[in-house]
Design an enzyme around this catalytic site. Structure first.
Site, PDB file in Angstrom:
ATOM      1  N   ASP A 190       6.949  10.325   3.487  1.00 37.61           N
ATOM      2  CA  ASP A 190       6.212   9.170   4.004  1.00 37.61           C
ATOM      3  C   ASP A 190       5.686   8.257   2.902  1.00 37.61           C
ATOM      4  O   ASP A 190       5.171   8.706   1.885  1.00 37.61           O
ATOM      5  CB  ASP A 190       5.041   9.612   4.870  1.00 37.61           C
ATOM      6  CG  ASP A 190       4.285   8.410   5.397  1.00 37.61           C
ATOM      7  OD1 ASP A 190       4.859   7.671   6.201  1.00 37.61           O
ATOM      8  OD2 ASP A 190       3.138   8.187   4.954  1.00 37.61           O
ATOM      9  N   HIS A 205       9.888   8.127   7.561  1.00 38.98           N
ATOM     10  CA  HIS A 205       9.278   6.793   7.390  1.00 38.98           C
ATOM     11  C   HIS A 205      10.444   5.815   7.420  1.00 38.98           C
ATOM     12  O   HIS A 205      11.163   5.664   6.435  1.00 38.98           O
ATOM     13  CB  HIS A 205       8.530   6.748   6.057  1.00 38.98           C
ATOM     14  CG  HIS A 205       7.993   5.394   5.697  1.00 38.98           C
ATOM     15  ND1 HIS A 205       6.655   5.149   5.565  1.00 38.98           N
ATOM     16  CD2 HIS A 205       8.622   4.219   5.434  1.00 38.98           C
ATOM     17  CE1 HIS A 205       6.480   3.873   5.231  1.00 38.98           C
ATOM     18  NE2 HIS A 205       7.657   3.288   5.146  1.00 38.98           N
ATOM     19  N   ASN A 208       1.746  -0.554   5.890  1.00 37.12           N
ATOM     20  CA  ASN A 208       3.166  -0.223   5.978  1.00 37.12           C
ATOM     21  C   ASN A 208       3.347   0.845   7.037  1.00 37.12           C
ATOM     22  O   ASN A 208       2.803   1.922   6.893  1.00 37.12           O
ATOM     23  CB  ASN A 208       3.619   0.303   4.593  1.00 37.12           C
ATOM     24  CG  ASN A 208       5.074   0.748   4.605  1.00 37.12           C
ATOM     25  OD1 ASN A 208       5.723   0.764   5.642  1.00 37.12           O
ATOM     26  ND2 ASN A 208       5.575   1.135   3.448  1.00 37.12           N
ATOM     27  N   ASP A 244      -2.193   7.606  10.392  1.00 34.75           N
ATOM     28  CA  ASP A 244      -1.770   7.049   9.104  1.00 34.75           C
ATOM     29  C   ASP A 244      -2.998   6.605   8.298  1.00 34.75           C
ATOM     30  O   ASP A 244      -2.973   5.590   7.599  1.00 34.75           O
ATOM     31  CB  ASP A 244      -0.789   5.890   9.272  1.00 34.75           C
ATOM     32  CG  ASP A 244      -0.009   5.611   7.978  1.00 34.75           C
ATOM     33  OD1 ASP A 244      -0.216   6.341   6.976  1.00 34.75           O
ATOM     34  OD2 ASP A 244       0.795   4.668   7.974  1.00 34.75           O
ATOM     35  N   HIS A 256      -8.127   3.554   0.413  1.00 26.62           N
ATOM     36  CA  HIS A 256      -7.865   2.994  -0.916  1.00 26.62           C
ATOM     37  C   HIS A 256      -9.185   2.611  -1.557  1.00 26.62           C
ATOM     38  O   HIS A 256     -10.104   2.167  -0.857  1.00 26.62           O
ATOM     39  CB  HIS A 256      -6.988   1.739  -0.818  1.00 26.62           C
ATOM     40  CG  HIS A 256      -5.568   2.030  -0.464  1.00 26.62           C
ATOM     41  ND1 HIS A 256      -4.692   2.652  -1.323  1.00 26.62           N
ATOM     42  CD2 HIS A 256      -4.871   1.799   0.674  1.00 26.62           C
ATOM     43  CE1 HIS A 256      -3.505   2.781  -0.738  1.00 26.62           C
ATOM     44  NE2 HIS A 256      -3.594   2.278   0.484  1.00 26.62           N
TER      45      HIS A 256
END
Lengths: 450, 195, 347
Positions: free
Chosen positions: A158, A185, A284, A311, A315
């Protein structure tokens, strides 16, 4: 009789959205349900939780989480990520393999697995990389990871697509040896070189390199045919386009063993948000159009899409406080998943709470081959249970989240539904909507006595 | 729409059309007298209402001196870009600056404005003129001098001295730039506010 | 108007206001003293993340003619080599007291980020961002077209729009910020725009744009145009298979000598040929076309200074403390960090 993890009498909870019943949790399992609960011997001295108005659901199982540890502990750790998971109503998460080092050996997956056990907030199920270093060239030691203490059953590169058709075929074939699944993915790399956002009317105006739907759909089409050809099990990560839903629907009609996942953000947000150039919306696969959102909702409601996967991709802030093209892709999701799904699926009348249990727990546990998660709320079953207040309303504030990531695209949005309590193996990791204490393994002697 | 013609603000007419016309006639003659004729005269009106006044004055000068072509001696001088309060006011788009074909070098430039108040507009106008050329003499003519100067500036020709309080507003309405609330032609000077 | 980020959200009133102000600014260029004191004491920073000498000196000349202090800041930092972050650079400029930031950036949307965040409070002017927009280029193009169009009509250009004017924009629309800004602005001004390009160099979604699209330059010319704008085409696009060869490109989509002659034989005696520069002579435009009396290339450069003066004046002269309605409600996360590096990572 000594109780390892306490005894709790949940009174009057609506079980999966149906009639109000009592649940007695004792010794890590559901000791009794309904009228039998209060009458049960263990009910004396049990901690009583008044749950009138709350919905009792099986603990949510996330098939797609990025915990970042090892390697990016500035973004998230197993400890912080699983705290977020517990608060979000999860009792199990699948930790994706794109850590550093990559989870492509038994050593790394065992490390992640043991970090999860030490944290004690949820089951942490490591996902193994399909290829060494996610490089897409050589199969990782899938068997060793399957046989390890982590008992890996899901394999994924992924973040990157296993785009080599021969390699994908071999992976699909190989995992049959231990009932594994390849979670793809789906992103054709040549069609998405430099891609920044969904290719369409908005990207044309914004001058951002387009990410065509066909780059996802062509890989899914290839992979379902490969899965059929080698008679293996395929899972499609984060389906994001209407065309992908159609291809998967077609594959399922032909009896191909494929499952699919959709993220909460793809159920609610569209690429119109990119007009702000705020990288919090960079993800993404990218946010798509309203037509895609509607198709994904319909697909989830009718079972074409099996599960919701967050998902969750935290960050550090400097990776989002920059130009769009420079920013990292990904959004946090563990602490908003339940609310976003309630908002977009239940309050729209597309699904019931029983359907919610299917797509967030039962089906997810089956895909990951988790035996003690995603079980019905019946006597004798493991006590992985959440209590949800569906009438609650709250405004998303990333600064107040347990995850280290502040990159929630839902910031400022008012959403329905709040996790009031999470029971993981019979222990309340969350009570009154707040983190309680982690689950601790029973001492060796106690374990021996039971 | 709640505004009515007779707003609660007391407004009093201090010059009517005939008064304005008489004042301009007198100023035109004063300009000719001070200049000992029409030689080298250039009238520069400051937008918005100084310019139509300059045009009217030019015609009166031409009427008094048939050798003068009224359109050839009048121009417009925009001072917006030279103001000292640009950053304290809402943005104003500039008006065109149009000089007579003869230019202003070695000319006798008469600046024309409607109301002389703080003197800051005239200060800006002097700066603007310097960037355009070098007149021999610069004079100033205004329809109204209401006092309250903030700079050492004085008018050479004044239509009417109008002692005012600083809370009052002096409004000049000319048919070239303004229309009355009822759409009729208007030429007047009024004082608003105050007692 | 607090910022000038795009022409997409520029109202007709504001567009006309900028063009009219630019007319007054143009007059300054003819004066003995080519300078106005309007922005005395104001600081304009030219923040260039991408080399563009033409655009930078045009903005520099504009700012200096308005008496502003100009700081040129050539920021290193491409997607590959990462220098200081945009946030840190912006905060540095804010600390230095910049009143306006003229930003050129290789990343689409970078000016929007500066304007939407609290990194800096200055007015932001987009001097070209990625393949998104280049609003002052479109304004100077419109200014050039408006003067031409008014002259033909025998009317004043002040206050005028471009109603009825037929404009063809030909070339690499996909990668062109000039084309995007022109399409929106020309729509606002009432012109009738046709984009001409190979299908590979048109964005998916172009069908939603307020213009016509053609794959055939000759047909577009034959239908009648009042202005033809040729876009710069990079020969390297050939390597990514956007077109087979530069020869084939210029044959089909370049403004060559045959097409220059065609304007005459079609009776289009007043049609002008425009180019934003720098030109690839012999690729998208022939030397004869570039140097013909129809060419407005140099007028465009000259008008660029006037238009940029107008933009700087209108953004900087007003009372910036008054509550300005900002375009595009920006919702920002409260969290900030001082870390400087930015990396790409998949989720």
């Amino acid at each position: 009789m000594a109780k390892n993890n306490g005894t709790y009498l949940i009174r009057g909870a609506s079980i999966l959205g149906a009639g109000a019943e009592d649940l007695l949790i004792s010794d890590g399992v559901i000791a009794a349900r309904g009228a039998a609960a209060a009458a049960h011997n263990d009910a004396h001295g049990a901690t009583v939780i008044e749950a009138a108005g709350l919905v009792a659901l099986p603990g949510m199982v996330d098939v797609h989480t990025h915990l970042r540890e090892p390697g990016r502990e500035d973004a998230e750790t197993v400890e912080t990520g699983t705290r977020a998971a517990a608060l979000g109503g999860f009792t199990a998460v699948h930790a994706m393999a794109n850590s550093n080092p990559v989870a492509d050996t038994a050593g790394v997956v065992e490390q992640v697995h043991s970090l999860g056990r030490a944290a004690g907030w949820v089951d942490v199920r490591p996902v193994g990389a399909v290829t060494v270093g996610l490089a897409g060239e050589q199969l990782a030691e899938l068997g060793a990871m399957a046989d390890s203490r982590a008992q890996v059953r899901m394999f994924s590169d992924d973040g990157l697509c296993v785009h080599d058709p021969v390699l994908m075929r071999r992976a699909l074939e190989y995992v049959k040896a231990f009932d594994g699944v390849v979670a793809q993915h789906a992103q054709e790399p040549r069609l998405t070189a430099g891609a920044q956002m969904n290719e369409g009317a908005v990207s044309a105006v914004l001058g951002l390199t387009g990410w065509p739907a066909v780059a996802e759909e062509s890989i899914i089409a290839r992979d379902v045919l490969l899965a059929q050809h080698v008679n293996s099990r395929l899972h499609v990560c984060h389906v994001s386009t209407a065309g992908s839903v159609e291809i998967i629907r077609w594959a399922k009609e032909r009896g191909i063993n494929v499952t699919a996942e959709v993220t909460p953000h793809h159920l609610l947000l569209t690429d119109d948000l990119v007009r702000s150039y705020n990288p919090v919306y960079k993800v993404n696969p990218p946010l798509r159009t309203d037509a895609d959102v509607q198709a994904l909702r319909a697909g989830l409601a009718d079972g074409t899409i099996d599960v919701v996967g967050t998902d969750h991709a935290p960050h550090p802030s400097e990776h989002k406080e920059c130009e769009w093209a420079q920013a990292a892709m990904g959004m946090t999701g563990l602490e908003t998943a339940l609310s976003v799904v309630q908002h977009s699926m239940i309050e729209t009348g597309l699904m019931t709470w029983a359907d919610f249990a299917r797509v967030t727990s039962f089906a997810a546990a089956r895909i990951g081959r988790l035996t003690d998660q995603g079980r019905p709320l019946e006597t004798g079953e493991p006590a992985n249970i959440i209590l949800v207040d569906p009438a609650a309303r709250w405004t998303v504030d990333p600064a107040r989240m347990a995850t280290m990531g502040r990159n929630s695209p839902f910031a400022g949005l008012e959403l329905p539904g709040q996790v009031v309590a999470t029971f993981y193996k019979g222990h309340p990791t969350v009570l009154d909507g707040k983190l309680n204490t982690p689950y601790r393994e029973p001492a060796a002697s106690a374990a021996g006595a039971s | 729409m709640t505004a009515v013609t007779n707003a609660p603000v007391p407004a009093r007419v201090v010059l009517n059309q005939a008064d304005i016309d008489r004042a301009l006639t007198r100023i035109a003659h004063e300009i000719l007298e001070a200049n000992k004729g029409s030689k080298d005269l250039v009238l520069l009106g400051i937008p918005r209402r100084g310019y139509p006044l300059a045009v009217r004055l030019a015609h009166k000068i031409a009427a008094a001196d048939p050798t003068v072509d009224a359109t050839a001696i009048v121009g417009q001088l925009d001072v917006t870009m030279f103001r000292d309060d640009l950053s304290h006011q809402p943005t104003r788009p500039p008006y065109p600056t149009q000089l007579p074909r003869t230019g202003i070098d070695n000319k006798v430039v008469v600046l024309i404005d409607d109301v002389l108040y703080s003197g800051r507009t005239i200060r800006a106008a002097l700066d603007a003129i310097i960037d355009l050329g070098r007149p021999r003499i610069v004079r100033l003519a205004v329809l109204i001098d209401r006092g309250h100067r903030e700079l050492p500036i004085r008018a050479d020709h004044v239509g009417k001295n109008l002692p005012t309080s600083s809370v009052e507003k002096v409004r000049v309405r000319l048919e070239e730039t303004d229309t009355a609330a009822d759409g009729s032609v208007v030429n007047e000077v009024v004082i608003e506010g105050g007692a | 108007m607090k910022h000038l980020l795009s022409t997409e959200d520029l109202s007709l009133a504001n567009a006309i206001r900028i063009l009219d102000t630019a007319e007054e600014m143009a007059a300054v260029g003819d004066r003995e003293v080519k300078k106005l004191p309007a922005l005395r004491g104001r600081t304009v920073v030219n923040l260039f993340f991408e080399d563009s000498t033409r655009t930078r000196i045009s903005f520099e000349a504009a700012a200096k003619r308005l008496s502003a202090d100009v700081i040129n800041f050539a920021a290193k930092g491409s997607s590959v080599s990462k220098g200081e972050s945009l946030k840190d650079t912006a905060q540095t400029l804010a600390a230095m007291g910049a009143d306006a930031v003229v930003i050129r950036h290789w990343a689409s949307g970078a000016p929007h980020r500066l304007a939407a965040t609290d990194w800096i409070d200055a007015a932001v002017i987009n001097a070209g961002d990625g393949t998104h927009e280049h609003p002052t280029q479109a304004l100077l193009d419109a200014f050039t077209m408006r003067r031409h169009w008014s002259k033909l009509a025998g009317t004043a250009s002040i206050g005028a729009d471009l109603k009825g004017m037929r404009v063809a924009i030909a070339g690499d629309v996909l990668h062109s910020r000039v084309a995007r800004s022109n399409v929106w602005l020309l729509r606002t001004l009432g012109a009738d725009v046709t984009l001409v390009a190979p299908p590979t160099l048109l964005p998916i979604g172009v069908e939603h744009w307020p213009c016509k699209v053609s794959y055939n330059l000759d047909e577009t010319l034959a239908r009648g145009v009042d202005a033809v704008m040729m876009l710069r085409v990079q020969g390297e696009r050939m390597n990514a298979s956007f077109f087979p060869s530069t020869r084939e490109y210029s044959r089909r989509w370049g403004f060559d000598d045959n097409r220059l002659r065609a304007l005459d034989s079609l009776g289009l005696k007043d049609t002008i040929i425009m180019h934003p520069g720098p030109m690839n002579r012999g690729l998208e435009i022939s030397a004869a076309a570039a140097d013909s009396p129809r060419s407005t290339v140099l007028a465009q450069v000259r008008n660029g200074v006037s238009v940029r003066m107008a933009a700087l004046y209108l953004l900087l002269s007003g009372d910036t403390r008054e509550p300005a309605a900002t375009a595009g409600a920006a919702r920002t996360n409260a969290a900030h960090s001082n870390a400087a590096h930015s990396t790409k990572e998949s989720n």
